[in-house]
Design a protein around this motif. Structure first.
Motif, PDB file in Angstrom:
ATOM      1  N   THR A 132       0.825  -1.203   0.000  1.00 47.65           N
ATOM      2  CA  THR A 132       0.000   0.000   0.000  1.00 47.65           C
ATOM      3  C   THR A 132       0.863   1.259   0.000  1.00 47.65           C
ATOM      4  OG1 THR A 132      -0.124   0.068   2.423  1.00 47.65           O
ATOM      5  CG2 THR A 132      -1.830  -1.196   1.265  1.00 47.65           C
ATOM      6  N   ALA A 133       0.274   2.354  -0.445  1.00 47.25           N
ATOM      7  CA  ALA A 133       0.908   3.671  -0.407  1.00 47.25           C
ATOM      8  C   ALA A 133      -0.046   4.607   0.322  1.00 47.25           C
ATOM      9  CB  ALA A 133       1.183   4.179  -1.815  1.00 47.25           C
ATOM     10  N   ASP A 134       0.392   5.115   1.476  1.00 54.37           N
ATOM     11  CA  ASP A 134      -0.492   5.927   2.329  1.00 54.37           C
ATOM     12  C   ASP A 134      -1.823   5.216   2.565  1.00 54.37           C
ATOM     13  OD1 ASP A 134       1.434   7.865   2.534  1.00 54.37           O
ATOM     14  OD2 ASP A 134       0.468   9.287   1.178  1.00 54.37           O
ATOM     15  N   GLY A 135      -1.744   3.894   2.712  1.00 54.70           N
ATOM     16  CA  GLY A 135      -2.929   3.095   2.999  1.00 54.70           C
ATOM     17  C   GLY A 135      -3.729   2.652   1.785  1.00 54.70           C
ATOM     18  N   LYS A 136      -3.376   3.135   0.584  1.00 51.54           N
ATOM     19  CA  LYS A 136      -4.098   2.764  -0.634  1.00 51.54           C
ATOM     20  C   LYS A 136      -3.473   1.525  -1.268  1.00 51.54           C
ATOM     21  CE  LYS A 136      -3.392   6.430  -3.056  1.00 51.54           C
ATOM     22  NZ  LYS A 136      -2.351   7.129  -2.276  1.00 51.54           N
ATOM     23  N   VAL A 138      -1.872  -0.841  -3.922  1.00 49.28           N
ATOM     24  CA  VAL A 138      -1.128  -0.563  -5.147  1.00 49.28           C
ATOM     25  C   VAL A 138      -0.702  -1.855  -5.848  1.00 49.28           C
ATOM     26  CG1 VAL A 138       0.940   0.528  -6.122  1.00 49.28           C
ATOM     27  CG2 VAL A 138      -0.276   1.634  -4.243  1.00 49.28           C
ATOM     28  N   VAL A 139      -0.153  -2.803  -5.092  1.00 50.35           N
ATOM     29  CA  VAL A 139       0.396  -4.023  -5.685  1.00 50.35           C
ATOM     30  C   VAL A 139       0.027  -5.230  -4.825  1.00 50.35           C
ATOM     31  CG1 VAL A 139       2.454  -5.164  -6.621  1.00 50.35           C
ATOM     32  CG2 VAL A 139       2.397  -2.671  -6.457  1.00 50.35           C
ATOM     33  N   TYR A 140      -0.433  -6.304  -5.484  1.00 52.81           N
ATOM     34  CA  TYR A 140      -0.634  -7.592  -4.813  1.00 52.81           C
ATOM     35  C   TYR A 140       0.593  -8.447  -5.108  1.00 52.81           C
ATOM     36  CZ  TYR A 140      -2.127 -12.458  -4.322  1.00 52.81           C
ATOM     37  OH  TYR A 140      -2.192 -13.779  -3.994  1.00 52.81           O
ATOM     38  N   CYS A 141       1.185  -9.019  -4.054  1.00 50.00           N
ATOM     39  CA  CYS A 141       2.426  -9.775  -4.199  1.00 50.00           C
ATOM     40  C   CYS A 141       2.262 -11.205  -3.716  1.00 50.00           C
ATOM     41  CB  CYS A 141       3.551  -9.126  -3.390  1.00 50.00           C
ATOM     42  SG  CYS A 141       3.871  -7.399  -3.772  1.00 50.00           S
ATOM     43  N   LEU A 142       2.733 -12.145  -4.513  1.00 46.54           N
ATOM     44  CA  LEU A 142       2.810 -13.545  -4.123  1.00 46.54           C
ATOM     45  C   LEU A 142       4.259 -13.980  -4.314  1.00 46.54           C
ATOM     46  CD1 LEU A 142       1.290 -16.138  -3.252  1.00 46.54           C
ATOM     47  CD2 LEU A 142       1.040 -16.669  -5.689  1.00 46.54           C
ATOM     48  N   ILE A 192      -8.888  -7.683  -3.798  1.00 40.24           N
ATOM     49  CA  ILE A 192      -7.817  -7.270  -2.890  1.00 40.24           C
ATOM     50  C   ILE A 192      -7.316  -5.874  -3.248  1.00 40.24           C
ATOM     51  CG2 ILE A 192      -5.415  -7.728  -2.218  1.00 40.24           C
ATOM     52  CD1 ILE A 192      -6.085 -10.716  -2.416  1.00 40.24           C
ATOM     53  N   LEU A 193      -7.172  -5.612  -4.554  1.00 39.88           N
ATOM     54  CA  LEU A 193      -6.652  -4.318  -5.009  1.00 39.88           C
ATOM     55  C   LEU A 193      -7.737  -3.246  -5.095  1.00 39.88           C
ATOM     56  CD1 LEU A 193      -4.190  -5.455  -7.828  1.00 39.88           C
ATOM     57  CD2 LEU A 193      -3.589  -4.398  -5.642  1.00 39.88           C
ATOM     58  N   ASN A 194      -8.974  -3.629  -4.770  1.00 42.95           N
ATOM     59  CA  ASN A 194     -10.094  -2.687  -4.842  1.00 42.95           C
ATOM     60  C   ASN A 194     -10.200  -2.093  -6.248  1.00 42.95           C
ATOM     61  OD1 ASN A 194     -12.302  -1.259  -3.844  1.00 42.95           O
ATOM     62  ND2 ASN A 194     -11.057   0.473  -3.181  1.00 42.95           N
ATOM     63  N   SER A 195     -10.116  -2.977  -7.254  1.00 43.40           N
ATOM     64  CA  SER A 195     -10.142  -2.563  -8.659  1.00 43.40           C
ATOM     65  C   SER A 195     -11.507  -2.854  -9.265  1.00 43.40           C
ATOM     66  CB  SER A 195      -9.079  -3.322  -9.468  1.00 43.40           C
ATOM     67  OG  SER A 195      -7.792  -3.047  -8.986  1.00 43.40           O
ATOM     68  N   ASP A 196     -11.930  -1.990 -10.186  1.00 38.93           N
ATOM     69  CA  ASP A 196     -13.157  -2.236 -10.935  1.00 38.93           C
ATOM     70  C   ASP A 196     -12.949  -3.415 -11.883  1.00 38.93           C
ATOM     71  OD1 ASP A 196     -14.428  -0.071  -9.750  1.00 38.93           O
ATOM     72  OD2 ASP A 196     -13.724   1.329 -11.294  1.00 38.93           O
ATOM     73  N   PRO A 197     -14.022  -4.146 -12.211  1.00 37.40           N
ATOM     74  CA  PRO A 197     -13.885  -5.293 -13.116  1.00 37.40           C
ATOM     75  C   PRO A 197     -13.265  -4.946 -14.465  1.00 37.40           C
ATOM     76  CG  PRO A 197     -16.010  -5.359 -12.025  1.00 37.40           C
ATOM     77  CD  PRO A 197     -15.386  -4.035 -11.668  1.00 37.40           C
ATOM     78  N   TYR A 222       1.148  -8.185  -9.017  1.00 36.60           N
ATOM     79  CA  TYR A 222       0.053  -7.623  -9.816  1.00 36.60           C
ATOM     80  C   TYR A 222      -0.073  -6.134  -9.514  1.00 36.60           C
ATOM     81  CZ  TYR A 222      -1.520 -12.410 -10.820  1.00 36.60           C
ATOM     82  OH  TYR A 222      -1.605 -13.715 -11.242  1.00 36.60           O
ATOM     83  N   PHE A 223       0.192  -5.304 -10.513  1.00 35.05           N
ATOM     84  CA  PHE A 223       0.150  -3.853 -10.371  1.00 35.05           C
ATOM     85  C   PHE A 223      -1.159  -3.307 -10.947  1.00 35.05           C
ATOM     86  CE2 PHE A 223       4.558  -4.977 -10.340  1.00 35.05           C
ATOM     87  CZ  PHE A 223       5.229  -4.012  -9.607  1.00 35.05           C
ATOM     88  N   LYS A 224      -1.733  -2.315 -10.293  1.00 34.54           N
ATOM     89  CA  LYS A 224      -2.888  -1.625 -10.854  1.00 34.54           C
ATOM     90  C   LYS A 224      -2.408  -0.729 -11.999  1.00 34.54           C
ATOM     91  CE  LYS A 224      -6.227  -0.155  -8.200  1.00 34.54           C
ATOM     92  NZ  LYS A 224      -7.051   0.469  -7.138  1.00 34.54           N
ATOM     93  N   SER A 225      -2.900  -0.989 -13.197  1.00 35.21           N
ATOM     94  CA  SER A 225      -2.446  -0.212 -14.361  1.00 35.21           C
ATOM     95  C   SER A 225      -2.781   1.266 -14.250  1.00 35.21           C
ATOM     96  CB  SER A 225      -3.070  -0.786 -15.636  1.00 35.21           C
ATOM     97  OG  SER A 225      -2.608  -2.086 -15.879  1.00 35.21           O
TER      98      SER A 225
END
Length: 237
Positions: A132-136, A138-142, A192-197, A222-225
């Motif tokens: 997260t960045a400032d709580g937002k 950003v990236v899911y890591c495995l 997890i990333l709170n991303s729209d479909p 996995y990065f949010k584009s």
């Protein structure tokens, strides 16, 4: 691309609106009727101008035919340098955080054995995190690594995983072989990333090695584009 002076005029008018902050990232641009009324240019040429700016990634078209100024990504991740996600976030002046989703030790799969050059039935540490960045989000890591090299209990801090591993071993992680691909909707990861479909993600798959060419860490990030842009310097040979 068009060579029409009228099309270029419309493009430059839209670009000027963006440069002067009359139109900000995410704003909907005026519709074709409004542009025609202001500029006295026919619909076909306005449509071509908008199409070209979408192709050039200045504008973005949403579902339903709405055209907006393309939002700018907040982060740059260099592909020609082995840097941590923590570093990427902190370079943007934000606080890097980690939310642990799971830390498990399990028997390596055939894929893990192949990638990490392990013995049959070897145990691996599987670390699942949200960066997260400032709580937002950003990236899911495995991340996967041999348990006898790095146990799950060794990693409970907010430091980068590369630094955490190097604090436990007697070698340095010097390089990584990397691939990148665009990903469509993945329900678990999008949630997890709170991303729209309809929001794309970029998957960065990396196998990290030490100076002896021994594979150490297998990572899927996995990065949010909408937030991250990748950067690389390419030399002509």
């Amino acid at each position: 691309m068009s060579t029409s002076a009228s099309v270029n005029f419309v493009k430059n008018w839209i670009l000027e609106q963006i440069q002067t902050n009359e139109l900000k990232p995410g704003d909907t641009i005026p519709n074709e009727f409004e542009i025609k009324k202001m500029l006295n240019i026919n619909y076909d040429e306005i449509d071509k101008a908008i199409h070209e700016l979408v192709t050039e990634q200045i504008l973005s078209q949403k579902l339903g035919g709405i055209t907006v100024v393309k939002p700018t990504q907040s982060y740059y991740y260099p592909l020609d340098e082995l840097v941590s996600i923590t570093n990427m976030i902190e370079k943007n002046g934000e606080v890097a955080g980690t939310e642990f989703i799971s830390l498990d030790e399990e028997v390596a799969t055939k894929k893990d054995i192949e990638v990490l050059n392990l013995e049959e039935d070897a145990m691996i540490s599987v670390i699942e995190r949200l960066r997260t960045a400032d709580g937002k989000p950003v990236v899911y890591c495995l991340d996967k690594i041999a348990t006898d090299m790095f146990a799950c209990s060794d990693y409970r801090s907010n430091s980068s995983i590369l630094s955490a591993i190097e604090s436990k071993v007697e070698f340095k992680i010097t390089h990584a072989y990397t691939s990148i691909e665009s990903m469509s909707y993945e329900p678990y990861i999008n949630e997890i990333l709170n991303s729209d479909p309809d929001e794309a993600m970029m998957l960065l798959t990396q196998i990290h090695y030490n100076e002896h060419e021994q594979p150490v860490l297998y990572s899927l990030n996995y990065f949010k584009s909408s937030l991250v842009k990748f950067r690389i310097t390419r030399n002509r040979i």
